[in-house]
Scaffold this active site. Structure first.
Site, PDB file in Angstrom:
ATOM      1  N   CYS A 125     -16.457  11.681 -92.606  1.00  0.00           N
ATOM      2  CA  CYS A 125     -16.525  11.775 -94.057  1.00  0.00           C
ATOM      3  C   CYS A 125     -16.589  10.405 -94.707  1.00  0.00           C
ATOM      4  O   CYS A 125     -16.470   9.364 -94.062  1.00  0.00           O
ATOM      5  CB  CYS A 125     -15.323  12.545 -94.597  1.00  0.00           C
ATOM      6  SG  CYS A 125     -13.747  11.893 -94.056  1.00  0.00           S
TER       7      CYS A 125
ATOM      8  N   GLY B 181     -21.608  12.373 -94.455  1.00  0.00           N
ATOM      9  CA  GLY B 181     -21.286  13.791 -94.400  1.00  0.00           C
ATOM     10  C   GLY B 181     -22.195  14.580 -95.297  1.00  0.00           C
ATOM     11  O   GLY B 181     -22.336  14.255 -96.479  1.00  0.00           O
TER      12      GLY B 181
ATOM     13  N   ASN C 111     -10.424   9.983 -94.736  1.00  0.00           N
ATOM     14  CA  ASN C 111     -11.419   9.696 -93.699  1.00  0.00           C
ATOM     15  C   ASN C 111     -10.675   9.236 -92.459  1.00  0.00           C
ATOM     16  O   ASN C 111      -9.992   8.216 -92.484  1.00  0.00           O
ATOM     17  CB  ASN C 111     -12.382   8.603 -94.180  1.00  0.00           C
ATOM     18  CG  ASN C 111     -13.398   8.219 -93.114  1.00  0.00           C
ATOM     19  OD1 ASN C 111     -13.641   8.961 -92.175  1.00  0.00           O
ATOM     20  ND2 ASN C 111     -13.991   7.048 -93.268  1.00  0.00           N
ATOM     21  N   GLY C 112     -10.773  10.005 -91.376  1.00  0.00           N
ATOM     22  CA  GLY C 112     -10.095   9.626 -90.147  1.00  0.00           C
ATOM     23  C   GLY C 112      -9.568  10.838 -89.401  1.00  0.00           C
ATOM     24  O   GLY C 112      -9.963  11.979 -89.674  1.00  0.00           O
TER      25      GLY C 112
ATOM     26  N   TYR D  40     -24.088   2.592 -85.780  1.00  0.00           N
ATOM     27  CA  TYR D  40     -24.741   3.823 -86.203  1.00  0.00           C
ATOM     28  C   TYR D  40     -24.335   4.334 -87.582  1.00  0.00           C
ATOM     29  O   TYR D  40     -25.184   4.650 -88.404  1.00  0.00           O
ATOM     30  CB  TYR D  40     -24.480   4.919 -85.159  1.00  0.00           C
ATOM     31  CG  TYR D  40     -25.005   6.286 -85.530  1.00  0.00           C
ATOM     32  CD1 TYR D  40     -26.370   6.530 -85.619  1.00  0.00           C
ATOM     33  CD2 TYR D  40     -24.131   7.335 -85.796  1.00  0.00           C
ATOM     34  CE1 TYR D  40     -26.861   7.791 -85.966  1.00  0.00           C
ATOM     35  CE2 TYR D  40     -24.606   8.600 -86.137  1.00  0.00           C
ATOM     36  CZ  TYR D  40     -25.974   8.818 -86.219  1.00  0.00           C
ATOM     37  OH  TYR D  40     -26.440  10.052 -86.565  1.00  0.00           O
TER      38      TYR D  40
END
Length: 595
Positions: A95, A121, A195-196, A337
């Protein structure tokens, strides 16, 4: 970065020699070979064989979370479509988050910032805005532009807002995955975008349930909210600190209350989080990447430091480093990426990093070729670097369609490689009769790579040489990246020569691990390489759990009805193949919590 570029020749292996158009002989440097088991080293050809390092085997999962307001419903019982995952055979970032304080159009700016973070996302988006100490929230399934429109944004007034985009599994539970997540407690409400991934989530949940907490979902984010709610510490930001002291794993989070915006980053700094300020009015902005700041005319100021808590309210900004933090372990895949090329992540230009990755590949793994192409979009910058260093033209040999949704009706007569052909189209005028170097960012399972190679040869390429702008991925991630289990990673199961044979290329080379570290220089110890080495900075204490329907054959989804069929338990006895010989974690209870 310029210094790194100028020293490329020192990164090349002196024993590398070109035997023919498709033959490369190379001997791995000794420091690439671990003390226990061998893993694939940087480059291989048909006559050169190395061994793969076996690492801990597990499965992976998603945890459904509930969102407060639905902007869109989908029909989980519609089985007439075959679903194809956007990023094919790639790791997936979970996310992106954004938070804004001090702008009368905070929700609209969140909306724009989430557009810039859409690559992190595509399955759901949400915004929580606060106006006169009252919060309003809208979440929904789909792209940001599909969830929000003018009328919905008009319902989100206020000068304080947080937003979230996420990737999540398909199916009936998808809407529950969409954040921000909002909860009420005795002193008001708190909203969070996270996020994580927390590696001790189940342990914390059991502890909270034993104390009487009631959970609506199986989200690790909900655990954070419960820890905040039960804390007796005052003021509010110290509740966050106290909660974070009990968390293990990766978290970059933004919180919103009646009058405060709070940003927190875990002690290792696994996931990025930056702070900026709008040029027009000085409004404070937090975001996962600087590309979000650029779109809303905010100037990048700095990163939120690992272990730091930043509190923004009418009195200004408070910076608290109350969470003990060891040496940072920032995710290297952000540069390989995940992040946009125009972002500055962990203080480095993503574009420059990828360009130098390509230059290194051209230096250590040259091959006679006529054209260099990329697997779009994430392989483009590395391919440009490779082409510039090799003195070979770069051309668009593959065109990516950006208009294919999550689902597509496949004809009754099966089309070979249908999922890949939906996304990538070869340009025969570029490929026919050419010796082609194809640059991609990574190989996960290898099935998509094999289809790309076959597609290029069918389009007329006489030779296809794969160059991968990252080291071989041999271990699963536990820190907020959706990767397959270690047993599904092709580099964990096969030697590089076996991978080359599997994908059908004429030669195959990965970015050497030692060259990657040399490029990072003094910052090298500050990055997490667990996916390449199996050495985890925070020991995983709980298995990942994989839902049926995830991670099928070619990295593309199966039909929707295969997803809600149940759960599978990961292997109980995995082995880490790293030099530290970390004991494989065990799990006693894998439950269908919240389903």
């Amino acid at each position: 970065m310029a210094a790194a570029t100028s020293n490329l020749s020192s990164l090349a292996n002196p024993s590398l020699s070109l035997k023919s158009n498709t033959q490369i002989s190379w001997k791995a440097p000794s420091f690439l070979l671990p003390k226990t088991l061998h893993k694939p080293s940087g480059i291989i050809d048909k006559n050169n064989l190395s061994h793969s390092e076996k690492t801990y085997s597990s499965c992976s999962s998603k945890n459904p979370i509930s969102g407060p307001v639905s902007a869109k419903e989908e029909n989980p019982d519609d089985h007439s479509f075959n679903s194809y995952f956007d990023d094919d055979d790639k790791p997936r970032e979970e996310c992106g988050v954004v938070g804004i304080y001090g702008d009368p159009e905070s929700a609209r700016l969140c909306y724009l910032a989430l557009h810039a973070l859409q690559h992190r996302g595509q399955e759901g988006a949400g915004i929580v805005a606060v106006n006169n100490k009252v919060h309003q929230s809208i979440t929904g399934v789909g792209l940001v532009s599909e969830v929000f429109n003018e009328s919905k944004l008009n319902k989100l007034p206020g000068n304080l807002a947080i937003g979230h985009v996420r990737y999540s599994t398909a199916g009936s539970s998808m809407l529950k995955n969409v954040q921000p997540f909002v909860a009420g407690y005795r002193f008001g409400f708190v909203g969070v975008a996270h996020n994580g991934n927390l590696v001790n989530y189940r342990k914390l949940r059991v502890m909270l349930e034993d104390s009487g907490s009631i959970f609506n979902t199986s989200s690790d984010t909900e655990v954070v909210l419960h820890l905040i709610a039960i804390s007796k510490t005052r003021p509010f930001f110290l509740r966050i600190v106290e909660a974070c002291e009990r968390l293990q794993g990766a978290y970059s989070m933004v919180f919103v209350t009646e009058d405060k915006l709070v940003a927190v980053r875990d002690p290792f700094g696994f996931r990025p989080l930056v702070m900026g300020r709008r040029r027009s009015n000085g409004a404070i902005v937090f975001a996962s990447e600087t590309c979000a700041l650029d779109l809303i005319d905010a100037e990048y100021e700095r990163e939120v430091n690992p272990g730091e808590v930043l509190v923004v309210d009418k009195d200004g900004i408070q910076s608290l480093c109350l969470i003990p933090h060891p040496q940072p372990k920032q995710c290297i895949f952000e540069h390989i990426y995940f992040s946009q090329p125009n972002s500055i992540v962990f203080g480095r230009s993503v574009y420059e990093s990828r360009s130098v990755f390509g230059e290194i590949l051209a230096t250590v793994a040259p091959v006679e070729c006529d054209v260099v192409i990329a697997v779009p979009d994430s392989g483009v910058v590395a391919a440009l670097g490779y082409a510039a260093k090799a003195g070979v033209p770069f051309q668009q040999g593959l065109i990516r369609s950006h208009y294919v949704g999550r689902t597509f009706i496949e004809p009754s007569q099966k089309i070979r490689d249908f999922g890949v052909k939906l996304k990538l189209s070869p340009v025969k005028g570029v490929l026919k009769g050419k010796r082609v170097v194809v640059v991609d960012d990574s190989i996960v399972r290898g099935t998509t790579s094999s289809k790309i190679v076959r597609m290029l040869k069918e389009a007329g390429a006489i030779e296809v040489h794969m160059r991968i702008a990252s080291p071989p991925m041999i271990a699963s991630c536990y820190y907020g990246v959706d990767t397959p289990s270690s047993e599904e990673l092709i580099s964990n199961r096969m030697s590089v020569e076996e991978i080359r044979e599997f994908i059908g290329s004429d030669s195959l080379a990965f970015l050497p691990f030692d060259s990657l570290k040399k490029l990072l220089g003094e910052d090298s110890p500050n990055f997490c390489y667990a996916c390449f080495s199996g050495n985890y900075p925070v020991k995983p204490t709980e298995e990942k759990v994989k839902r049926v329907g995830d991670f099928l054959d070619d990295g593309l989804y199966g039909s929707i009805d295969s997803i809600d069929g149940g759960w599978v338990q990961g292997p109980q006895n995995g082995n880490f193949g790293n030099a530290d010989k970390v004991e494989a974690p065990q799990i006693q209870d894998v439950r269908n919590v919240g389903l």
